[in-house]
Design an enzyme around this catalytic site. Structure first.
Site, short mmCIF file in Angstrom:
data_model
loop_
_atom_site.label_atom_id
_atom_site.label_comp_id
_atom_site.label_asym_id
_atom_site.label_seq_id
_atom_site.Cartn_x
_atom_site.Cartn_y
_atom_site.Cartn_z
N TYR A 1 44.25 38.60 53.36
CA TYR A 1 44.42 39.44 52.16
C TYR A 1 44.27 40.91 52.59
O TYR A 1 44.62 41.27 53.71
CB TYR A 1 43.39 38.94 51.12
CG TYR A 1 43.39 39.64 49.79
CD1 TYR A 1 44.50 39.57 48.94
CD2 TYR A 1 42.29 40.38 49.37
CE1 TYR A 1 44.49 40.20 47.71
CE2 TYR A 1 42.27 41.01 48.14
CZ TYR A 1 43.37 40.93 47.32
OH TYR A 1 43.36 41.57 46.10
N ARG B 1 55.90 48.11 43.63
CA ARG B 1 54.79 48.95 44.11
C ARG B 1 53.79 48.02 44.78
O ARG B 1 52.89 47.51 44.14
CB ARG B 1 54.15 49.71 42.93
CG ARG B 1 53.14 50.75 43.28
CD ARG B 1 51.77 50.22 43.67
NE ARG B 1 51.03 49.59 42.60
CZ ARG B 1 50.19 48.57 42.78
NH1 ARG B 1 49.98 48.04 43.97
NH2 ARG B 1 49.54 48.04 41.76
N LYS C 1 47.85 36.43 47.26
CA LYS C 1 47.02 36.35 46.04
C LYS C 1 46.73 34.88 45.70
O LYS C 1 45.63 34.52 45.34
CB LYS C 1 47.73 37.02 44.86
CG LYS C 1 47.80 38.54 44.97
CD LYS C 1 46.58 39.21 44.36
CE LYS C 1 46.58 40.71 44.61
NZ LYS C 1 45.42 41.41 44.09
N GLU D 1 52.19 40.82 39.47
CA GLU D 1 51.47 41.56 40.51
C GLU D 1 52.36 42.61 41.15
O GLU D 1 53.51 42.33 41.53
CB GLU D 1 50.98 40.57 41.58
CG GLU D 1 50.08 41.17 42.64
CD GLU D 1 48.68 41.51 42.13
OE1 GLU D 1 48.08 40.69 41.43
OE2 GLU D 1 48.19 42.62 42.45
N ASP D 2 51.84 43.80 41.28
CA ASP D 2 52.46 44.88 42.05
C ASP D 2 53.89 45.22 41.63
O ASP D 2 54.80 45.36 42.47
CB ASP D 2 52.36 44.57 43.56
CG ASP D 2 50.93 44.74 44.07
OD1 ASP D 2 50.03 44.97 43.24
OD2 ASP D 2 50.70 44.66 45.28
N ASP E 1 47.53 41.45 36.97
CA ASP E 1 46.30 41.61 37.76
C ASP E 1 45.98 43.08 38.04
O ASP E 1 44.82 43.48 38.04
CB ASP E 1 46.49 40.82 39.06
CG ASP E 1 45.32 40.98 40.00
OD1 ASP E 1 44.18 40.91 39.53
OD2 ASP E 1 45.56 41.16 41.21
N ASP E 2 47.02 43.89 38.30
CA ASP E 2 46.76 45.30 38.61
C ASP E 2 46.20 46.04 37.41
O ASP E 2 45.40 46.96 37.55
CB ASP E 2 48.06 45.97 39.09
CG ASP E 2 48.55 45.31 40.35
OD1 ASP E 2 47.86 45.40 41.37
OD2 ASP E 2 49.60 44.64 40.29
N ASN F 1 44.85 50.94 48.03
CA ASN F 1 44.94 50.03 49.18
C ASN F 1 46.23 50.26 49.96
O ASN F 1 47.19 50.76 49.39
CB ASN F 1 44.96 48.58 48.68
CG ASN F 1 43.62 48.16 48.14
OD1 ASN F 1 42.61 48.35 48.78
ND2 ASN F 1 43.63 47.59 46.94
N1 NDP Z 1 41.19 47.96 44.38
C1 NDP Z 1 41.96 47.18 43.63
O1 NDP Z 1 41.57 46.06 43.25
C2 NDP Z 1 43.30 47.64 43.23
C3 NDP Z 1 43.83 48.77 43.74
N2 NDP Z 1 45.06 49.21 43.35
C4 NDP Z 1 45.58 50.37 44.01
O2 NDP Z 1 45.76 51.41 43.11
C5 NDP Z 1 46.85 52.20 43.52
C6 NDP Z 1 47.70 52.50 42.30
O3 NDP Z 1 48.21 51.32 41.76
P1 NDP Z 1 49.07 51.41 40.41
O4 NDP Z 1 48.36 52.16 39.37
O5 NDP Z 1 49.49 50.04 40.08
O6 NDP Z 1 50.32 52.26 40.92
P2 NDP Z 1 51.32 53.14 40.06
O7 NDP Z 1 52.45 53.46 40.92
O8 NDP Z 1 51.52 52.49 38.75
O9 NDP Z 1 50.46 54.48 39.78
C7 NDP Z 1 50.16 55.44 40.73
C8 NDP Z 1 49.71 56.67 39.99
O10 NDP Z 1 49.24 57.62 40.94
C9 NDP Z 1 49.85 58.87 40.64
N3 NDP Z 1 49.89 59.73 41.81
C10 NDP Z 1 50.79 59.77 42.82
N4 NDP Z 1 50.49 60.76 43.67
C11 NDP Z 1 49.40 61.37 43.17
C12 NDP Z 1 48.63 62.48 43.58
N5 NDP Z 1 48.93 63.16 44.68
N6 NDP Z 1 47.57 62.84 42.82
C13 NDP Z 1 47.25 62.15 41.70
N7 NDP Z 1 47.94 61.09 41.26
C14 NDP Z 1 49.01 60.71 41.99
C15 NDP Z 1 51.23 58.50 40.10
O11 NDP Z 1 51.78 59.59 39.40
P3 NDP Z 1 53.37 59.64 39.08
O12 NDP Z 1 53.65 58.48 38.18
O13 NDP Z 1 53.53 60.97 38.43
O14 NDP Z 1 54.05 59.52 40.40
C16 NDP Z 1 50.82 57.34 39.19
O15 NDP Z 1 50.30 57.82 37.98
C17 NDP Z 1 47.57 51.43 44.62
O16 NDP Z 1 47.32 52.05 45.86
C18 NDP Z 1 46.94 50.08 44.61
O17 NDP Z 1 46.78 49.54 45.91
C19 NDP Z 1 45.79 48.57 42.39
C20 NDP Z 1 45.31 47.42 41.85
C21 NDP Z 1 44.06 46.83 42.29
C1 PYR Z 2 44.40 44.80 45.23
C2 PYR Z 2 45.64 45.00 44.51
O1 PYR Z 2 45.99 44.23 43.65
C3 PYR Z 2 46.44 46.16 44.81
O2 PYR Z 2 46.04 46.99 45.60
O3 PYR Z 2 47.53 46.25 44.24
MG MG Z 3 48.05 44.48 43.17
#
Ligand code: NDP
Ligand code: PYR
Ligand code: MG
Length: 545
Positions: free
Chosen positions: A97, A150, A168, A239-240, A262-263, A402
């Site tokens: 993972y 994503r 997953k 997911e993603d 999940d996200d 991540n």
């Molecule tokens: N730890 C965990 O369990 C999990 C972690 N994650 C991680 O969270 C991250 C985001 O996932 P997710 O929300 O689904 O992705 P999205 O693509 O939906 O969202 C990303 C967000 O970050 C913004 N962004 C991009 N660049 C910047 C910057 N320089 N400064 C501030 N904001 C910025 C984007 O803005 P814009 O839309 O304007 O481009 C958008 O709002 C991923 O890296 C993922 O791995 C996700 C799920 C679980």
């Molecule tokens: C952990 C997870 O779901 C993510 O980074 O998208």
């Molecule tokens: Mg995810």
């Protein structure tokens, strides 16, 4: 030994990873199922087989090599794969993972050996039911589906993202005890906008650009309808997906299908668990937190919405709760004057001056908690962390993106730049940090603590829907399993060495909630933990009849 009825014999039995036992087939089974001559003479136990796997693994030099080797093992002998992985989750979860799976996804088309799961392409739109019917007739209870929009913080990587549903679902079993025969990883291939992927001669996906949203959603509608007809007891795990699609598709299906994202929901669950424990350390209350999100996509919105629900549970009005949340995306602060915001972001756009400078926004708003869900590694610079530490005796800093290189800051950076005052967690497991003689243990704020447990509860109860309240319950379940010893070292999450036991306890709590909400038609059990244990997969060979 429990029994299992099998129809296959000989090579067929050996070549099916779900029935293969290799050298562990007994003498009686070898005679009965036509296996003599197909297996070396020795009669081995699973323990000896594990020993051989560990020896072979010790010759691998990198985690990606170990990933490829373990994938091969899963394709050969499923029971042995789970026996190995479940024997030492601290060692093996980071290989099957996060973070190794990130590298495996980027190389998916290159390291592919045997295909796994189902691939449905928009080029075959209109014939999804026919394609899905080619999957063996099994009792599928969960489909984890992505379109690769994503993947982790890696962006759009098309069909290479199939590594994520596969990984997953491995955690459903290894970390949650859900039997593998109920699981199906699935890729909905609508193309990719990633030029590097599209021009890779080895790319295994559909070589075309992504369609418009309306076309994509009609394709997803056909998929969801087909799944509901073919597998009426199946829960869909999204997911993603690209952020706005993730949120909109969840809104589209959550009231008419058993599904979750999940996200959005799982990540919110683990962040809430982390927050509950961070507040124990700083002896604070959620109502007093001012939470700043760097990133306003699916994870950011999921977290914000769940925090708001929890604050409303604590007696605040929705508007009061939303006012405690500040969001910042690639274009800057979410403010009312912005015209580019999605419907789901609007509740968090306040009447403030716009800025595109993260540091300036943090200096102005003085949040108590900073959460990174931006996908951007090193976004939390030394100045950002120092500013958080200047305004707060115990700043809460979660760097959730991540895999490792995408974390907004590392554990070492957070602790050293805040002189050890940060209450820190990240999406990946960073090693412990020693600073001025004190050791800090950063926790892994990853939805891995939530989705396997919630899935186990859904599986055991045959729940019809997956509301947010289940994730709040899961968050509480995870949070309460963290002892004082861990909290004292700054660790907000339970030890992964006991991940199955932790997930079972969490699943017991979630299943109780499912019955309270009337989401199951089964008779509620007297003892919820015993109920979950009864449904838990064991990586042991069954005796074949
Ligand atoms: N730890 C965990 O369990 C999990 C972690 N994650 C991680 O969270 C991250 C985001 O996932 P997710 O929300 O689904 O992705 P999205 O693509 O939906 O969202 C990303 C967000 O970050 C913004 N962004 C991009 N660049 C910047 C910057 N320089 N400064 C501030 N904001 C910025 C984007 O803005 P814009 O839309 O304007 O481009 C958008 O709002 C991923 O890296 C993922 O791995 C996700 C799920 C679980
Ligand atoms: C952990 C997870 O779901 C993510 O980074 O998208
Ligand atoms: Mg995810």
């Amino acid at each position: 030994m429990d029994h299992r009825k099998v129809d296959a014999t000989g090579i067929e039995l050996l070549h099916d990873p779900s029935t293969n036992k290799g050298t562990a087939f007994t003498e009686a089974e070898r005679n009965k199922f036509g296996l003599n001559g197909l297996i070396p003479y020795a009669l081995e136990t699973i323990e000896t087989q594990v020993e051989r796997v560990m020896m072979q693994l010790s010759h691998k030099h990198s985690d990606i090599d170990r990933f490829v080797y373990l994938t091969g093992l899963l394709d050969t002998n499923e029971t042995l794969f789970y026996r190995v992985v479940m024997s030492d989750p601290v060692r093996f979860l980071p290989i099957i993972y996060d973070p190794t799976i990130g590298e495996a996804c980027t190389k998916f088309s290159h390291i592919m050996r045997r295909v796994r799961g189902v691939y449905l392409s928009i080029a075959q739109k209109g014939s999804i039911a026919d394609s899905l019917s080619h999957w063996p007739d099994r009792d599928i209870r969960f489909i984890c589906v992505t379109n690769g929009g994503r993947i982790l913080g890696l962006g759009d990587i098309g069909a290479n993202g199939m590594g994520i549903p596969i990984g997953k679902l491995q955690l459903y079993t290894a970390a949650g005890g859900v039997p593998p025969e109920h699981l199906l990883p699935l890729f909905l291939d609508a193309g990719t906008d990633n030029e590097q992927v599209l021009t890779d001669p080895l790319y295994v996906g559909l070589r075309r650009k992504r369609p418009d949203t309306e076309t994509l959603y009609r394709f997803v509608d056909e998929f969801v309808d087909t799944v509901q007809q073919r597998y009426p007891h199946c829960c869909l795990h999204f997911e993603d997906w690209t952020g706005s699609d993730a949120v909109h598709l969840l809104q589209r299906y959550r009231d008419r299908a058993c599904c979750y994202n999940d996200d959005i929901q799982g990540t919110a669950g683990i962040a809430l668990a982390g927050m509950i424990n961070a507040l124990k350390i700083k002896q604070g209350s959620l109502k007093d937190e001012k939470i700043f999100f760097a990133g306003a996509g699916s994870a950011g919105i999921g977290l914000a919405d769940l925090f708001v629900s929890e604050l409303v549970n604590e007696g605040l009005s929705r508007e009061e709760a939303q006012a405690r949340i500040i969001m910042f995306d690639e274009k800057g602060l979410l403010v009312k004057s912005r015209e580019d915001l999605f419907d789901f972001q609007r509740p968090y756009a306040h009447d403030q001056s716009p800025t595109s400078q993260l540091l300036e926004a943090i200096k102005t708003h003085k949040p108590t908690t900073l959460i990174g869900v931006s996908t951007v590694g090193q976004l939390f610079t030394q100045e950002v962390v120092e500013t958080m530490a200047a305004h707060n005796p115990r700043p809460i800093i979660f760097a959730l993106s991540n895999p490792t290189e995408h974390a907004e800051c590392s554990a070492e950076q957070a602790y050293s730049w805040s002189q050890g005052r940060a209450i820190y967690a990240a999406g990946v497991q960073f090693p412990k940090v020693t600073l001025h003689g004190k050791t800090y243990l950063p926790g892994q704020a990853n939805n891995l603590y939530i989705f396997p447990a919630v899935a186990m509860a859904i599986n055991a109860t045959s729940a019809k829907r997956v509301p947010d309240s289940l994730f709040i319950e899961a968050a509480r379940g995870v949070a309460e399993q963290v002892g004082q010893d861990l909290l004292q070292q700054g660790c907000l999450f339970p030890p992964q060495s006991k991940i199955l036991e932790i997930s079972q306890n969490t699943a017991a709590k979630v299943s109780k909630k499912i019955f309270e909400l009337g989401l199951s038609t089964l008779e509620p059990p007297k003892d919820f933990l015993e109920f979950i244990e009864k449904h838990t997969y064991k990586a042991e060979y069954l005796s074949y009849i």
